[in-house]
Structures are given as C-alpha cells and as structure tokens.
Design a protein around this motif. Structure first.
Motif, PDB file in Angstrom:
ATOM      1  N   ALA A 257       0.837  -1.203   0.000  1.00  0.00           N
ATOM      2  CA  ALA A 257       0.000   0.000   0.000  1.00  0.00           C
ATOM      3  C   ALA A 257       0.874   1.256   0.000  1.00  0.00           C
ATOM      4  O   ALA A 257       0.481   2.306  -0.511  1.00  0.00           O
ATOM      5  CB  ALA A 257      -0.917  -0.006   1.220  1.00  0.00           C
ATOM      6  N   LYS A 258       2.061   1.139   0.565  1.00  0.00           N
ATOM      7  CA  LYS A 258       2.951   2.302   0.623  1.00  0.00           C
ATOM      8  C   LYS A 258       3.246   2.790  -0.800  1.00  0.00           C
ATOM      9  O   LYS A 258       3.214   3.985  -1.085  1.00  0.00           O
ATOM     10  CB  LYS A 258       4.240   1.904   1.342  1.00  0.00           C
ATOM     11  CG  LYS A 258       5.032   3.045   1.909  1.00  0.00           C
ATOM     12  CD  LYS A 258       6.289   2.548   2.604  1.00  0.00           C
ATOM     13  CE  LYS A 258       6.131   2.497   4.098  1.00  0.00           C
ATOM     14  NZ  LYS A 258       7.395   2.241   4.817  1.00  0.00           N
TER      15      LYS A 258
ATOM     16  N   TYR B 188       4.037  10.049   4.981  1.00  0.00           N
ATOM     17  CA  TYR B 188       3.384  11.074   4.137  1.00  0.00           C
ATOM     18  C   TYR B 188       4.279  12.301   3.894  1.00  0.00           C
ATOM     19  O   TYR B 188       4.451  12.708   2.746  1.00  0.00           O
ATOM     20  CB  TYR B 188       2.041  11.519   4.731  1.00  0.00           C
ATOM     21  CG  TYR B 188       1.012  10.433   4.929  1.00  0.00           C
ATOM     22  CD1 TYR B 188       0.860   9.390   4.018  1.00  0.00           C
ATOM     23  CD2 TYR B 188       0.165  10.451   6.033  1.00  0.00           C
ATOM     24  CE1 TYR B 188      -0.094   8.397   4.214  1.00  0.00           C
ATOM     25  CE2 TYR B 188      -0.797   9.463   6.232  1.00  0.00           C
ATOM     26  CZ  TYR B 188      -0.925   8.443   5.323  1.00  0.00           C
ATOM     27  OH  TYR B 188      -1.871   7.469   5.509  1.00  0.00           O
TER      28      TYR B 188
ATOM     29  N   ASN C 188      -6.331   9.380   6.549  1.00  0.00           N
ATOM     30  CA  ASN C 188      -6.061   7.981   6.923  1.00  0.00           C
ATOM     31  C   ASN C 188      -6.912   7.641   8.127  1.00  0.00           C
ATOM     32  O   ASN C 188      -6.759   8.230   9.181  1.00  0.00           O
ATOM     33  CB  ASN C 188      -4.547   7.844   7.230  1.00  0.00           C
ATOM     34  CG  ASN C 188      -4.203   6.574   7.983  1.00  0.00           C
ATOM     35  OD1 ASN C 188      -3.444   6.606   8.945  1.00  0.00           O
ATOM     36  ND2 ASN C 188      -4.732   5.456   7.557  1.00  0.00           N
TER      37      ASN C 188
ATOM     38  N   ARG D 272       4.211  -7.908   0.330  1.00  0.00           N
ATOM     39  CA  ARG D 272       4.199  -6.628  -0.388  1.00  0.00           C
ATOM     40  C   ARG D 272       3.090  -6.548  -1.421  1.00  0.00           C
ATOM     41  O   ARG D 272       3.334  -6.625  -2.630  1.00  0.00           O
ATOM     42  CB  ARG D 272       5.579  -6.333  -1.041  1.00  0.00           C
ATOM     43  CG  ARG D 272       6.764  -6.447  -0.137  1.00  0.00           C
ATOM     44  CD  ARG D 272       6.620  -5.656   1.173  1.00  0.00           C
ATOM     45  NE  ARG D 272       6.352  -4.245   0.983  1.00  0.00           N
ATOM     46  CZ  ARG D 272       5.362  -3.596   1.620  1.00  0.00           C
ATOM     47  NH1 ARG D 272       4.554  -4.215   2.464  1.00  0.00           N
ATOM     48  NH2 ARG D 272       5.187  -2.312   1.422  1.00  0.00           N
ATOM     49  N   LEU D 273       1.890  -6.386  -0.932  1.00  0.00           N
ATOM     50  CA  LEU D 273       0.765  -6.287  -1.854  1.00  0.00           C
ATOM     51  C   LEU D 273      -0.270  -5.277  -1.368  1.00  0.00           C
ATOM     52  O   LEU D 273      -0.811  -5.411  -0.266  1.00  0.00           O
ATOM     53  CB  LEU D 273       0.118  -7.672  -2.023  1.00  0.00           C
ATOM     54  CG  LEU D 273      -0.456  -7.916  -3.406  1.00  0.00           C
ATOM     55  CD1 LEU D 273       0.612  -7.829  -4.476  1.00  0.00           C
ATOM     56  CD2 LEU D 273      -1.127  -9.267  -3.475  1.00  0.00           C
TER      57      LEU D 273
ATOM     58  N   ILE E  30      -6.061   1.305   4.990  1.00  0.00           N
ATOM     59  CA  ILE E  30      -5.352   0.042   5.234  1.00  0.00           C
ATOM     60  C   ILE E  30      -5.778  -0.652   6.543  1.00  0.00           C
ATOM     61  O   ILE E  30      -5.686  -1.866   6.664  1.00  0.00           O
ATOM     62  CB  ILE E  30      -3.818   0.295   5.184  1.00  0.00           C
ATOM     63  CG1 ILE E  30      -3.008  -1.009   5.257  1.00  0.00           C
ATOM     64  CG2 ILE E  30      -3.337   1.214   6.263  1.00  0.00           C
ATOM     65  CD1 ILE E  30      -2.523  -1.496   3.960  1.00  0.00           C
ATOM     66  N   TYR E  31      -6.273   0.135   7.507  1.00  0.00           N
ATOM     67  CA  TYR E  31      -6.693  -0.468   8.793  1.00  0.00           C
ATOM     68  C   TYR E  31      -8.210  -0.666   8.874  1.00  0.00           C
ATOM     69  O   TYR E  31      -8.756  -0.825   9.968  1.00  0.00           O
ATOM     70  CB  TYR E  31      -6.214   0.397   9.971  1.00  0.00           C
ATOM     71  CG  TYR E  31      -4.716   0.449  10.090  1.00  0.00           C
ATOM     72  CD1 TYR E  31      -4.003  -0.591  10.679  1.00  0.00           C
ATOM     73  CD2 TYR E  31      -3.995   1.533   9.579  1.00  0.00           C
ATOM     74  CE1 TYR E  31      -2.621  -0.554  10.761  1.00  0.00           C
ATOM     75  CE2 TYR E  31      -2.614   1.572   9.655  1.00  0.00           C
ATOM     76  CZ  TYR E  31      -1.928   0.524  10.252  1.00  0.00           C
ATOM     77  OH  TYR E  31      -0.562   0.552  10.326  1.00  0.00           O
TER      78      TYR E  31
ATOM     79  N   TYR F  77      -2.913   0.400  17.362  1.00  0.00           N
ATOM     80  CA  TYR F  77      -2.062   1.375  18.038  1.00  0.00           C
ATOM     81  C   TYR F  77      -2.820   2.076  19.154  1.00  0.00           C
ATOM     82  O   TYR F  77      -4.025   2.330  19.026  1.00  0.00           O
ATOM     83  CB  TYR F  77      -1.584   2.441  17.047  1.00  0.00           C
ATOM     84  CG  TYR F  77      -0.876   1.871  15.842  1.00  0.00           C
ATOM     85  CD1 TYR F  77       0.297   1.126  15.994  1.00  0.00           C
ATOM     86  CD2 TYR F  77      -1.381   2.067  14.558  1.00  0.00           C
ATOM     87  CE1 TYR F  77       0.944   0.598  14.878  1.00  0.00           C
ATOM     88  CE2 TYR F  77      -0.729   1.535  13.441  1.00  0.00           C
ATOM     89  CZ  TYR F  77       0.421   0.798  13.609  1.00  0.00           C
ATOM     90  OH  TYR F  77       1.061   0.278  12.520  1.00  0.00           O
TER      91      TYR F  77
ATOM     92  N   SER G  80      -1.491  -6.208   3.857  1.00  0.00           N
ATOM     93  CA  SER G  80      -0.549  -6.291   4.979  1.00  0.00           C
ATOM     94  C   SER G  80      -1.239  -6.474   6.317  1.00  0.00           C
ATOM     95  O   SER G  80      -0.881  -7.357   7.093  1.00  0.00           O
ATOM     96  CB  SER G  80       0.298  -5.023   5.054  1.00  0.00           C
ATOM     97  OG  SER G  80       1.269  -5.021   4.046  1.00  0.00           O
ATOM     98  N   LYS G  81      -2.199  -5.607   6.605  1.00  0.00           N
ATOM     99  CA  LYS G  81      -2.807  -5.623   7.947  1.00  0.00           C
ATOM    100  C   LYS G  81      -4.008  -6.554   7.988  1.00  0.00           C
ATOM    101  O   LYS G  81      -4.211  -7.268   8.959  1.00  0.00           O
ATOM    102  CB  LYS G  81      -3.236  -4.210   8.372  1.00  0.00           C
ATOM    103  CG  LYS G  81      -2.289  -3.091   7.956  1.00  0.00           C
ATOM    104  CD  LYS G  81      -1.031  -3.011   8.783  1.00  0.00           C
ATOM    105  CE  LYS G  81      -0.008  -2.133   8.078  1.00  0.00           C
ATOM    106  NZ  LYS G  81       1.123  -1.742   8.839  1.00  0.00           N
TER     107      LYS G  81
ATOM    108  N   ASP H 201      -6.542   6.583   2.783  1.00  0.00           N
ATOM    109  CA  ASP H 201      -5.710   5.427   3.138  1.00  0.00           C
ATOM    110  C   ASP H 201      -6.493   4.596   4.156  1.00  0.00           C
ATOM    111  O   ASP H 201      -6.587   4.951   5.322  1.00  0.00           O
ATOM    112  CB  ASP H 201      -4.379   5.938   3.699  1.00  0.00           C
ATOM    113  CG  ASP H 201      -3.446   4.817   4.127  1.00  0.00           C
ATOM    114  OD1 ASP H 201      -3.882   3.648   4.193  1.00  0.00           O
ATOM    115  OD2 ASP H 201      -2.267   5.116   4.414  1.00  0.00           O
TER     116      ASP H 201
HETATM  117  N1  PMP Z   1      -0.598   3.349   5.371  1.00  0.00           N
HETATM  118  C1  PMP Z   1      -0.480   3.321   6.701  1.00  0.00           C
HETATM  119  C2  PMP Z   1      -1.208   4.318   7.523  1.00  0.00           C
HETATM  120  C3  PMP Z   1       0.345   2.375   7.321  1.00  0.00           C
HETATM  121  O1  PMP Z   1       0.466   2.358   8.647  1.00  0.00           O
HETATM  122  C4  PMP Z   1       1.042   1.460   6.522  1.00  0.00           C
HETATM  123  C5  PMP Z   1       1.917   0.495   7.259  1.00  0.00           C
HETATM  124  N2  PMP Z   1       2.844  -0.169   6.719  1.00  0.00           N
HETATM  125  C6  PMP Z   1       0.882   1.535   5.120  1.00  0.00           C
HETATM  126  C7  PMP Z   1       0.056   2.494   4.586  1.00  0.00           C
HETATM  127  C8  PMP Z   1       1.615   0.654   4.154  1.00  0.00           C
HETATM  128  O2  PMP Z   1       1.352  -0.699   4.226  1.00  0.00           O
HETATM  129  P1  PMP Z   1       2.031  -1.738   3.243  1.00  0.00           P
HETATM  130  O3  PMP Z   1       2.976  -1.012   2.356  1.00  0.00           O
HETATM  131  O4  PMP Z   1       2.709  -2.739   4.123  1.00  0.00           O
HETATM  132  O5  PMP Z   1       0.921  -2.357   2.467  1.00  0.00           O
END
Ligand code: PMP
Ligand code: GLU
Length: 387
Positions: A101-102, A129, A172, A246-247, A206-207, A323, A237-238, A204
């Motif tokens: 995701a990064k 960011y 986010n 890495r996806l 991701i969580y 967190y 990832s999460k 974002d």
């Molecule tokens: N966004 C946030 C807010 C994150 O904490 C993370 C943590 N690695 C990511 C994006 C990226 O995740 P990843 O690249 O592992 O998919």
C-alpha cells in the motif's frame, strides 16, 4: 567523492517506524527480553490457506510477470470486495495492484502532484506522508487536530488550509497513529470542501478491518459524488497479516488509472506474481479477519485498562488499528527521551510521536501477545513512577 545527490533525497529522513521496529527485532534476536510495542505489523502468521495458494502458484509455474496493473482475476476479486463490503461502484478497470500500500500511496500522489503543489495532511500523521511529499517536491500543509476533538480533522480547519495550489488531502482512518476513525456525516463535511475546491482525497484505508466497539468503516469513495475525486488505498498487509508479501492496491477513476499504470510499467513492471495468486485466495475467505479483529479488541481493552490510572501517563482508547496513542507530556520528557529511556531502562520499545508530528506522545502497538502486554504494562508503570 560522490556525485551530487538529488536534494529532495538528501533531505529525506529514515523511517522512524521501520528503524525502531528493526532495532527491536535485533535486540530480541540477541536474546534481550524486550517488550515490543513498536511493531507496525500484526504478530499473527499469514494464514495457512493463503500460504498454500502461494505454494500452488509456484508449483504451477506462475512465476513470470503479470500485466502491470495486476492479474485480471485479482483486480476483479478486489472490485467485488469493494462493491460488496465497501459500497463502492467499481470494476477491475479502476484498480491497480501495487507492491504494498505504501507504493500505492506514492503512485497515487505522483499521478497528480507536481513540484510546488500542496498536499494537506492532518497532524498527527503517518511518518511516510511528509517524506513522500518532500520526494515529490510538493509542499506539505499540516493541519493541526486537537486531543479534545479526538484528533479528528475539523472541516473548518481544513477549509482554512485550502489554497489554489491544493491538489490532495491525505486522510487515513482508522488512523495510524491515533486510532481515530470518522463517521459518514463527518466524511460528508470533508467531501463538500473537496468538491467545492476541486482537490483529490487520498483515502488510506489500510486499517479498515481493525475497527472496534461495533463502529462501522465508511469508505470515502462510497459517499455520493465522491468516487471521481477519491484515490482509495488499501492492501493485504494488515487485513491478512501479509506485510512481507508486499501487496496493496490503488482505486480511482478510469482516467487516473490509465495514467497511474504508466508509472507501474516503468518502475516495478508489476507486483509479485506469487503474492497476487495468494491474495486471490485471501479474498475468497474472510472468516479469519473476524477472529483477529476480536483478538485485537481484547488486547486493546487489556492494554487500555492496564495503563489507565498511571499518573502522568494518559492512554487514548483507540477506535481502530492496533495502536494506542498515549500522552506522556505530564512526565516532563520529550517523546524521544521518553521512548529512548523506556527502551534503555525497562526494555520496552515504542514509537516516539515526534515522528508523527506530535511531540509529547508515544505510540504503543498492541500487535503482541497478552503476556507481553501485561509485562509491558508493569514495566511502563515502574518507569513512569521512577521519574
Ligand atoms: N498506510 C499506513 C497508515 C500504514 O500504517 C502502513 C503500514 N505499513 C501503510 C500504509 C503501508 O502498508 P504496506 O505497504 O505494508 O501495504
Ligand atoms: N506502517 C507501520 C508502522 O507505522 C509499519 C512500518 C512502516 O511501514 O512505516 O509502524
């Protein structure tokens, strides 16, 4: 002597989260009894059914490049997930699969931001960011949020930060590092400002699966009229404990995707083929997610209860993520000094929140076992009382 380094790269900071997590893992491998509250990744192993799919992919010879935007079957599975679970209205053509995701965030920003453009980010923010903004030569415009507002971005503050150069707001939620999330009504207020001023919202999410107390996750792109200006970022990832695979993925309007996919063509070519096959299996069985969500909520409750009542140490009960954001300003120590001394004196690692733009706080991750959480609580209490 080295040739000149790109000044944007020269000024870049190392990632505090990655650095401290690596240091903690190193100390643990040296046999030190460190309680790891720094980890930015689930402690669970990737589920077996996902690993099996990867093994089968290797055996079947799926070891070559995929189309740069990702395997059609995976993009379709992601589109189905977004339509069914997130209330969006997308097809495979709206999706690019990325190496984490990064990288989706970076590609998303690169597609629309030019040097000198402004990117609005609420503070506290995730460490990467500002560094991505710097790498793009963009100006990051920080909008402060207040503890008494639960660290939520106020629409009135957002409106004040907008200029003719604003290109993107990065939102986010649930938020790393505060755990705060937003209701549909709150997001609608933000959308009004984005529409009026014609900027993108990079959401974002991701969580999204780590959300507690029965709260709902509302995807920004599901709001009426939001889809064309939203760049949604998510990943595996999460939600599936797949950090090392890495996806991630990027979701946006067709025109945006057409341009963004050119960046993939010329940078990574595609993301890991084996991981993509594993991800198709992951999306086909989401029962595992409900189990870890429940486990994380129990751990959050354990940590919150244990840390409440320590003088000069104030944990915030997060609504999401793994967190817990804690106010340590009452100890008189800076975030950095608090985290360094806690690690040195009590072998507890955490992330000082100056790297999130919020001195006076630390971020504790509860992506660790209940035994470790209990041990960490005792050590933090002893440490704070010794000051
Ligand atoms: N966004 C946030 C807010 C994150 O904490 C993370 C943590 N690695 C990511 C994006 C990226 O995740 P990843 O690249 O592992 O998919
Ligand atoms: N996102 C996680 C964190 O904030 C993992 C580390 C990183 O990618 O920065 O700790």
């Amino acid at each position: 002597m080295l040739n000149k380094i790109n000044s944007n790269v020269e000024k870049l900071n190392k990632s505090a989260t990655l650095k401290i997590t690596a240091l903690t893992k190193k100390m643990v491998s040296q046999g030190k009894d460190v309680v790891n509250f720094a980890a930015g990744e689930p402690d669970f192993d990737t589920p077996d059914f996902i690993k099996q799919a990867a093994k089968i992919a290797i055996d079947k010879g799926f070891t070559k490049y995929t189309p740069s935007a990702g395997l059609p079957a995976l993009r379709e599975a992601i589109a189905k997930k977004l339509n069914d679970e997130n209330g969006m209205n997308v097809s495979a053509a709206n999706i690019i699969v990325t190496a984490g995701a990064k990288y989706a965030i970076y590609v998303g920003l690169l597609t629309v931001v030019e040097p000198g453009d402004e990117i609005i980010v609420p503070v506290p923010y995730w460490v990467s960011y500002p560094e991505m903004a710097a790498l793009l030569g963009a100006r990051m415009v920080n909008v402060a949020t207040r503890q008494e507002d639960g660290f939520k971005l106020k629409p009135s503050e957002l409106a004040k930060a907008v200029t003719s150069k604003t290109r993107v707001l990065i939102l986010n939620y649930p938020s790393n590092p505060t755990g705060v999330t937003y209701t549909k009504e709150e997001l609608e207020e933000i959308l009004k400002i984005a529409k009026k001023n014609n900027f993108y919202v990079l959401s974002d999410e991701i969580y999204e699966k780590l959300i507690y107390d029965g709260s709902d996750h509302v995807s920004f792109a599901s709001l009426p009229g939001a889809q064309d200006l939203t760049i949604t970022v998510n990943g595996f990832s999460k939600a599936f404990s797949m950090t090392g695979w890495r996806l991630g993925y990027l979701v946006a309007n067709d025109e945006f995707i057409g341009h963004a996919s050119k960046i993939i063509d010329h940078t990574t070519s595609c993301s890991c083929t084996i991981s993509q096959h594993a991800a198709i299996a992951a999306l086909a069985d989401i029962t595992w997610q409900a189990q870890i969500q429940k486990e994380f909520q129990n751990r959050r409750d354990l940590l919150y209860k244990g840390l409440s009542g320590i003088k000069n140490f104030k944990p915030m009960k997060s609504n999401g993520t793994f967190y817990m954001f804690c106010d340590v300003s009452g100890t008189g120590l800076s975030s950095f000094d608090f985290a360094s001394r806690l690690l040195e004196e009590k072998l507890v690692s955490c992330i000082p929140a100056d790297s999130f733009g919020a001195d006076g706080f630390v971020r504790l991750s509860f992506a660790t076992s209940s035994d470790q959480i209990n041990k960490g609580i005792i050590r933090i209490k002893e440490f704070v009382e010794s000051l």
